[in-house]
Design a protein around this motif. Structure first.
Motif, mmCIF file in Angstrom:
data_model
loop_
_atom_site.group_PDB
_atom_site.id
_atom_site.type_symbol
_atom_site.label_atom_id
_atom_site.label_comp_id
_atom_site.label_asym_id
_atom_site.label_seq_id
_atom_site.Cartn_x
_atom_site.Cartn_y
_atom_site.Cartn_z
ATOM 1 N N ALA A 319 0.675 -1.230 -0.568
ATOM 2 C CA ALA A 319 -0.095 -0.066 -0.170
ATOM 3 C C ALA A 319 1.234 1.398 -0.069
ATOM 4 N N LEU A 320 0.626 2.701 -0.713
ATOM 5 C CA LEU A 320 1.596 3.207 -0.592
ATOM 6 C C LEU A 320 1.095 4.312 0.789
ATOM 7 N N MET A 321 1.870 4.915 0.881
ATOM 8 C CA MET A 321 1.934 5.793 2.326
ATOM 9 C C MET A 321 3.167 7.026 2.464
ATOM 10 N N VAL A 322 2.640 7.921 1.959
ATOM 11 C CA VAL A 322 3.888 9.055 2.135
ATOM 12 C C VAL A 322 4.004 9.858 3.598
ATOM 13 N N PRO A 323 4.917 8.634 4.112
ATOM 14 C CA PRO A 323 5.119 9.520 5.433
ATOM 15 C C PRO A 323 6.489 10.702 5.451
ATOM 16 N N GLU A 324 6.533 10.938 4.346
ATOM 17 C CA GLU A 324 6.901 12.486 4.297
ATOM 18 C C GLU A 324 7.568 13.130 3.112
ATOM 19 N N ILE A 325 6.720 14.285 2.970
ATOM 20 C CA ILE A 325 7.496 14.433 1.649
ATOM 21 C C ILE A 325 7.594 16.629 2.256
ATOM 22 N N GLY A 326 8.278 17.027 0.931
ATOM 23 C CA GLY A 326 9.053 18.483 1.144
ATOM 24 C C GLY A 326 7.549 19.283 1.699
#
Ligand code: N0T
Length: 530
Positions: A319-326
């Protein structure tokens, strides 16, 4: 149930991730949950900082806070645990109606030993660092250090045990063991034990998972051998930590990747060796069955790289999860394609009111304009986060953002084609400049804007986004067949049911569906005539 018996029966269910037909949902209180997150800065994990954090979270309408819990903080003296910060954090999060994701900064924090307690940092004998080929010490703790694993695991177990006791209603919904694990500047440990293992056969569990014959690391993986070797041992180590923690409380657990090159591992730019970079997803899956998902930390500003990363991490088995992005303005638009990839969550890094800014990775400063582009979609989605998560679990979804590469700017869903334009006024287009003066739209030069669609019926779509114009047309009309808009309803979900507040018609639909800086949700029904 609650004191008044009003809480639903499933409220005590431990959060978990479920998969069906290649789609995923994070279940919180037994229902799909969309994590609209922010991650606190690294050193914000003290009670003194919390008063700065809650107003910031409210301001951007996040529903989840990702917060470090440091090994040095919970076990400053070996065997003596102090969870007072966690207690304060959980109590305050509950009071602010915010969920938590805990980040276990321990053996590896951006690969460093920096968050290990002093008694670990100072004792290289018991807690060995990796060795370089010449025998000298590398900075990172070795994944082959058995004492290190035992000590990290013991502390993590104590953390999850404490959590099981103080958090029966699951304010904490996920845990990230370690942070950006692996090692920079050295692909693997060269200690005598590591040398012996590297010369030996690849473990059968891995060759089986990869469908490879027996062989040594070099035979099977060539120039990627050291990375694959290091990955196997880092992933096995973290899996052991996660498994022990889950035995206390089975929360979903994920690991985050400091990414290398988004497109190719040919040149060896694979992020820290051993971390869950996209080119070793299969190794991680084989070594770490207790890790629910591998997650990309996104600090690439080129949309082509971002879309490549989303494609690589959104998989039927991940599953996609983005725990950090700028947290700079131009990253905010990638929320939409994250949702369009069925993402369980999104979390800009370092939005916490403490005054630290990680430019050039993120924003130079969190000014009003920057906070606004993160706040706009969160404000829209927060009240319908559960609805969106359920819809994305059950229906095809697709999203895009300004600057998306060829092939990602439009999408055929069933017999309809969704397409996008940016930097448009709400009426007309460039061709109007032939007969009237048309100023350039102020957003035309900004890297903002994007949209997401859910196909909830053959001819029915939910559409939302910001700073974008969306068109829906017949993908391939039969002879004499014309597509038409039957109805465009602005609205939202109340108690799980769609409620229409008004219809859009006339100027509001004649030039496409314009989503501005006030995001709204549309439900559009298309049809044809002949
Ligand atoms: C991230 C964050 C925090 C040549 C950076 C990104 C967070 C960690 N690391 O602010 O430290 O804890 O997960 C590393 C990106 C390196 C890019 C180097 C480009």
């Amino acid at each position: 149930g609650g004191v008044f018996g009003t809480a639903p029966a499933h409220a005590q269910e431990v959060p978990r991730i479920v998969a069906r037909d290649g789609r995923h949902a994070l279940l919180v209180d037994g229902a799909p949950f969309l994590m609209l997150g922010v991650q606190a800065n690294n050193s914000s994990n003290y009670p003194s900082q919390l008063p700065l954090i809650w107003p910031t979270i409210a301001r951007i309408h996040a529903n989840t806070l990702e917060m470090p819990i440091a090994w040095e903080q919970v076990e400053p003296v070996e065997g003596q645990f102090d969870f007072s910060f966690l207690d304060t954090l959980v109590a305050q999060a509950r009071a602010h109606d915010v969920r938590l994701v805990l980040l276990w900064f321990a053996t590896w924090k951006n690969t460093n030993a920096s968050y290990a307690p002093e008694w670990v940092k100072r004792d290289t004998g018991r807690f060995p660092r990796m060795r370089k080929a010449d025998g000298s010490l590398h900075y990172a703790l070795s994944p082959h250090g058995r004492n290190t694993l035992a000590a990290d695991k013991r502390a993590f177990v104590a953390l999850l045990r404490h959590l099981a006791r103080i958090d029966p209603t699951h304010t904490v919904i996920m845990v990230q063991p370690e942070n950006e694990a692996g090692s920079y500047d050295l692909a693997r440990d060269h200690s005598p034990e590591a040398e012996r293992l590297f010369q030996g056969p690849v473990p059968a569990a891995l060759t089986r998972a990869l469908g490879k014959p027996a062989g040594t690391w070099t035979q099977l993986f060539g120039k990627r051998a050291e990375q694959f070797f290091q990955t196997w041992y880092v992933a096995s180590y973290i899996d052991a930590v996660a498994a022990a923690g889950k035995a206390e409380k089975p929360l979903p657990m994920y690991v985050n990747a400091a990414l290398g090159d988004a497109f190719s591992d040919e040149a060896g730019d694979v992020g820290p060796s051993g971390g869950p970079n996209w080119n070793v997803i299969e190794v991680w899956k084989a070594a770490a069955p207790h890790i629910d998902l591998l997650a990309p930390d996104i600090y690439k500003r080129d949309p082509a790289e971002v879309f490549a990363i989303l494609d690589k991490y959104a998989r039927a088995d991940n599953a996609l999860m983005v725990p950090e992005i700028g947290n700079a303005q131009e990253y905010a638009r990638f929320l939409w394609p994250v949702l369009g990839h069925g993402g369980l969550g999104f979390s800009p890094f370092g939005i916490d009111g403490t005054g630290y800014f990680n430019y050039p990775l993120g924003a130079k400063t969190l000014d009003d304009a920057t906070l606004a582009v993160f706040a706009q979609p969160y404000r829209l989605l927060e009240p319908m986060a559960a609805d969106w998560a359920r819809i994305a679990f059950e229906h095809p979804v697709w999203g895009t953002a300004k600057g998306a590469p060829e092939g990602y700017q439009s999408k055929v869903m069933g017999r309809w084609k969704i397409s996008t334009r940016y930097g448009q006024w709400q009426m007309g287009d460039e061709s109007w400049s032939k007969w009237t003066k048309v100023d350039r739209h102020p957003a035309a030069d900004l890297d903002i804007g994007g949209m997401v669609a859910a196909q909830i019926g053959p001819d029915t779509f939910l559409l939302t986004g910001n700073n974008v114009r969306v068109h829906v047309s017949l993908a391939a009309a039969a002879a004499g067949e014309q597509g038409q808009l039957i109805r465009a309803e602005e609205g939202g979900f109340v108690d799980g049911k769609w409620v229409t507040t008004r219809l859009w018609n006339g100027d509001q639909v004649d030039y496409g569906y314009n989503f501005t800086d006030r995001p709204v949700m549309l439900r559009i029904t298309m049809g044809t005539y002949r």
